[in-house]
Design an enzyme around this catalytic site. Structure first.
Site, PDB file in Angstrom:
ATOM      1  N   ASP A 120       0.791  -1.241   0.000  1.00  0.00           N
ATOM      2  CA  ASP A 120       0.000   0.000   0.000  1.00  0.00           C
ATOM      3  C   ASP A 120       0.823   1.290   0.000  1.00  0.00           C
ATOM      4  O   ASP A 120       0.248   2.375   0.119  1.00  0.00           O
ATOM      5  CB  ASP A 120      -1.002   0.052   1.182  1.00  0.00           C
ATOM      6  N   LYS A 149       3.425   1.082  -4.878  1.00  0.00           N
ATOM      7  CA  LYS A 149       4.311   0.500  -5.891  1.00  0.00           C
ATOM      8  C   LYS A 149       3.604   0.354  -7.230  1.00  0.00           C
ATOM      9  O   LYS A 149       4.137   0.704  -8.279  1.00  0.00           O
ATOM     10  CB  LYS A 149       4.808  -0.886  -5.432  1.00  0.00           C
ATOM     11  N   THR A 150       2.391  -0.181  -7.191  1.00  0.00           N
ATOM     12  CA  THR A 150       1.688  -0.446  -8.442  1.00  0.00           C
ATOM     13  C   THR A 150       1.228   0.860  -9.086  1.00  0.00           C
ATOM     14  O   THR A 150       1.335   1.045 -10.308  1.00  0.00           O
ATOM     15  CB  THR A 150       0.507  -1.400  -8.194  1.00  0.00           C
ATOM     16  N   HIS A 176       3.822  -9.410  -0.586  1.00  0.00           N
ATOM     17  CA  HIS A 176       5.098  -9.559   0.097  1.00  0.00           C
ATOM     18  C   HIS A 176       5.743 -10.931  -0.150  1.00  0.00           C
ATOM     19  O   HIS A 176       6.944 -11.029  -0.402  1.00  0.00           O
ATOM     20  CB  HIS A 176       4.889  -9.328   1.594  1.00  0.00           C
TER      21      HIS A 176
HETATM   22  P1  GDP Z   1       1.147  -1.163  -3.476  1.00  0.00           P
HETATM   23  O1  GDP Z   1       0.495  -2.141  -2.559  1.00  0.00           O
HETATM   24  O2  GDP Z   1       2.455  -0.687  -2.927  1.00  0.00           O
HETATM   25  O3  GDP Z   1       1.229  -1.626  -4.891  1.00  0.00           O
HETATM   26  O4  GDP Z   1       0.209   0.174  -3.447  1.00  0.00           O
HETATM   27  P2  GDP Z   1      -0.881   0.677  -4.485  1.00  0.00           P
HETATM   28  O5  GDP Z   1      -0.245   1.239  -5.709  1.00  0.00           O
HETATM   29  O6  GDP Z   1      -1.896  -0.387  -4.684  1.00  0.00           O
HETATM   30  O7  GDP Z   1      -1.501   1.931  -3.694  1.00  0.00           O
HETATM   31  C1  GDP Z   1      -2.075   1.785  -2.423  1.00  0.00           C
HETATM   32  C2  GDP Z   1      -2.997   2.948  -2.130  1.00  0.00           C
HETATM   33  O8  GDP Z   1      -2.261   4.157  -2.038  1.00  0.00           O
HETATM   34  C3  GDP Z   1      -4.051   3.163  -3.211  1.00  0.00           C
HETATM   35  O9  GDP Z   1      -5.257   3.530  -2.597  1.00  0.00           O
HETATM   36  C4  GDP Z   1      -3.474   4.315  -4.007  1.00  0.00           C
HETATM   37  O10 GDP Z   1      -4.458   5.074  -4.662  1.00  0.00           O
HETATM   38  C5  GDP Z   1      -2.783   5.122  -2.943  1.00  0.00           C
HETATM   39  N1  GDP Z   1      -1.656   5.875  -3.519  1.00  0.00           N
HETATM   40  C6  GDP Z   1      -0.691   5.370  -4.311  1.00  0.00           C
HETATM   41  N2  GDP Z   1       0.179   6.347  -4.689  1.00  0.00           N
HETATM   42  C7  GDP Z   1      -0.255   7.468  -4.103  1.00  0.00           C
HETATM   43  C8  GDP Z   1       0.201   8.843  -4.116  1.00  0.00           C
HETATM   44  O11 GDP Z   1       1.209   9.195  -4.741  1.00  0.00           O
HETATM   45  N3  GDP Z   1      -0.509   9.743  -3.389  1.00  0.00           N
HETATM   46  C9  GDP Z   1      -1.618   9.385  -2.693  1.00  0.00           C
HETATM   47  N4  GDP Z   1      -2.248  10.374  -2.036  1.00  0.00           N
HETATM   48  N5  GDP Z   1      -2.098   8.141  -2.662  1.00  0.00           N
HETATM   49  C10 GDP Z   1      -1.434   7.199  -3.355  1.00  0.00           C
HETATM   50 MG    MG Z   2       0.781  -3.488  -5.706  1.00  0.00          MG
END
Ligand code: GDP
Ligand code: MG
Length: 388
Positions: free
Chosen positions: A21, A24-25, A84
């Site tokens: 979260d 990354k994606t 993870h």
């Molecule tokens: P991952 O699990 O690392 O792949 O994370 P995700 O890309 O799925 O993002 C997790 C959450 O964080 C989602 O609700 C995204 O919309 C939010 N998010 C991701 N990048 C940003 C950002 O740059 N700014 C904000 N405010 N929210 C973000």
């Molecule tokens: Mg992801």
């Protein structure tokens, strides 16, 4: 007809890593959007990257999502992993073959357990260059981001990275994805940092060909395809290869990268090899495709192993002779019995020499890295010293 892959720029494998979260994606999708707008890539939307793991035939799970893009100076394959456990498996085993990594840390949340574990894994598998994306910079305040930046630099330093000089770029994957100019520029700055900070690694082009099998697919009417990253050497259509583990020797009848046919694949490339006359069930993830006779499988080896302490996610109790964890060697996952010789026990935090007897033979050689896993977590990291 498909357009052939033309090698005009050096190719590197990179990937996003970091706590769930932290974005990354979203950042991966944003990078493809920024480069698509520049005309050097194809936009890959979030839900194409973050889809549920695809089940191929016979339960082989694809746990890596590759996207491809180009900057002005490089061609990248970028891997984003859904969970993870996928990081641990694919990074530690070397399946991801990362030449560099983008460590994504939410500026709102700071370092979390998986942030620290991924840095540790990166160190263990020899990812020497990390660029930090301090993400969600659109949402928090600057002082908090300053604190998180210090914390990340310190984490890197503690794991043997040059924390003081590592590029740390404040970005917003989400806003860049929405086309916001300020945050689009932040993603461009991140890519510039990757272009300049992560060097093109030395590729072992002259060594005999070797590719650890990551996935196996069937293309109707054409045959069995294996995919993975070329560890060393080169391969061309028409070359003879053997599949260690499957016990077959055959000929490569097709070669592709990201759906584009190529004349020659070389170390570092992510490729699909079409193999003549190999039944689908004969080949599995964990097998190794190699130039015939160039590698030998072994069951017994001696290794130096770092037994992770509990604070790094490892065991709380010592291991002793007779211990039977899983060994992740390249893409293979094999049970093995540990013999600690005279020392007899190894406590968490110790680095020890051990002899391992694997449940089956796999290609091994001195210098090869591997992970020791137990009950779904990494409990050790090792390097092969000698094979028997
Ligand atoms: P991952 O699990 O690392 O792949 O994370 P995700 O890309 O799925 O993002 C997790 C959450 O964080 C989602 O609700 C995204 O919309 C939010 N998010 C991701 N990048 C940003 C950002 O740059 N700014 C904000 N405010 N929210 C973000
Ligand atoms: Mg992801």
């Amino acid at each position: 007809p498909k357009t052939a892959y033309v090698r005009t720029k050096p190719h590197l494998n990179i990937g996003t890593m970091g706590h769930v979260d932290h974005g990354k994606t979203t950042l991966t999708a944003a990078i493809t959007k920024v480069l698509a707008d520049r005309g050097t890539g194809t936009f890959v939307p979030f839900d194409r990257i973050d889809r549920a793991p695809e089940e191929a035939a016979r339960g082989i799970t694809i746990t890596l999502t590759h996207v491809e893009y180009e900057t002005d100076t490089r061609h990248y394959a970028h891997v984003d992993m859904p969970g993870h456990a996928d990081y641990v498996k694919n990074m530690v085993t070397g399946a991801a073959q990362l030449d560099g990594a983008i460590l994504v840390v939410s500026a709102l949340d700071g370092i979390m357990p998986q942030t620290a574990e991924h840095v540790l894994l990166a160190r263990q598998v020899g990812v020497d260059h990390i660029v930090v994306a301090l993400n969600k910079a659109d949402a928090g305040d600057e002082e908090l981001a300053d604190l998180v930046e210090l914390e990340v630099r310190d984490l890197l330093t503690r794991h043997g990275y040059p924390g003081d000089t590592t590029p740390v770029v404040r970005v917003s994957g989400l806003k860049a994805l929405e086309g916001d100019p300020r945050w689009t520029a932040s993603v461009e700055a991140l890519l510039d940092a990757v272009d300049t900070y992560v060097p093109v690694p030395e590729r072992y082009l002259d060594a005999p060909f070797l590719l650890p099998v990551e996935n196996v697919l069937t293309i109707t009417g054409r045959g069995t395809v294996v995919t993975g990253a070329v560890e060393r050497g080169t391969v061309r259509v028409g070359d003879r290869i053997e599949v260690l583990g499957a016990g077959v020797e055959t000929v490569v009848t097709g070669l592709e990268t990201f759906g584009k046919p190529m004349a020659e694949a070389q170390a570092g490339d992510n490729v699909a090899l079409l193999l003549r006359g190999v039944p689908r069930d004969a080949v599995r993830r964990g097998h190794v495709v190699a130039a015939p006779g160039s590698v030998t499988p072994h069951r017994r080896f001696t290794a130096r192993v770092y037994v992770l302490p509990a604070r790094e996610g490892g065991r709380t109790t010592p291991v002793s002779t007779g211990y039977r964890p899983q060994f992740y060697i390249r893409t293979a996952d094999v049970v093995g019995r540990v013999d600690l010789g005279e020392k007899a026990v190894a406590r968490p935090g110790d680095t020890v020499t051990m002899t391992v007897e694997l449940g089956r033979e796999v290609p091994l050689e001195p210098g090869l890295g591997f992970a020791v896993r137990e009950g779904g977590r990494t409990v050790g990291a090792g390097t092969v010293i000698a094979v028997e």
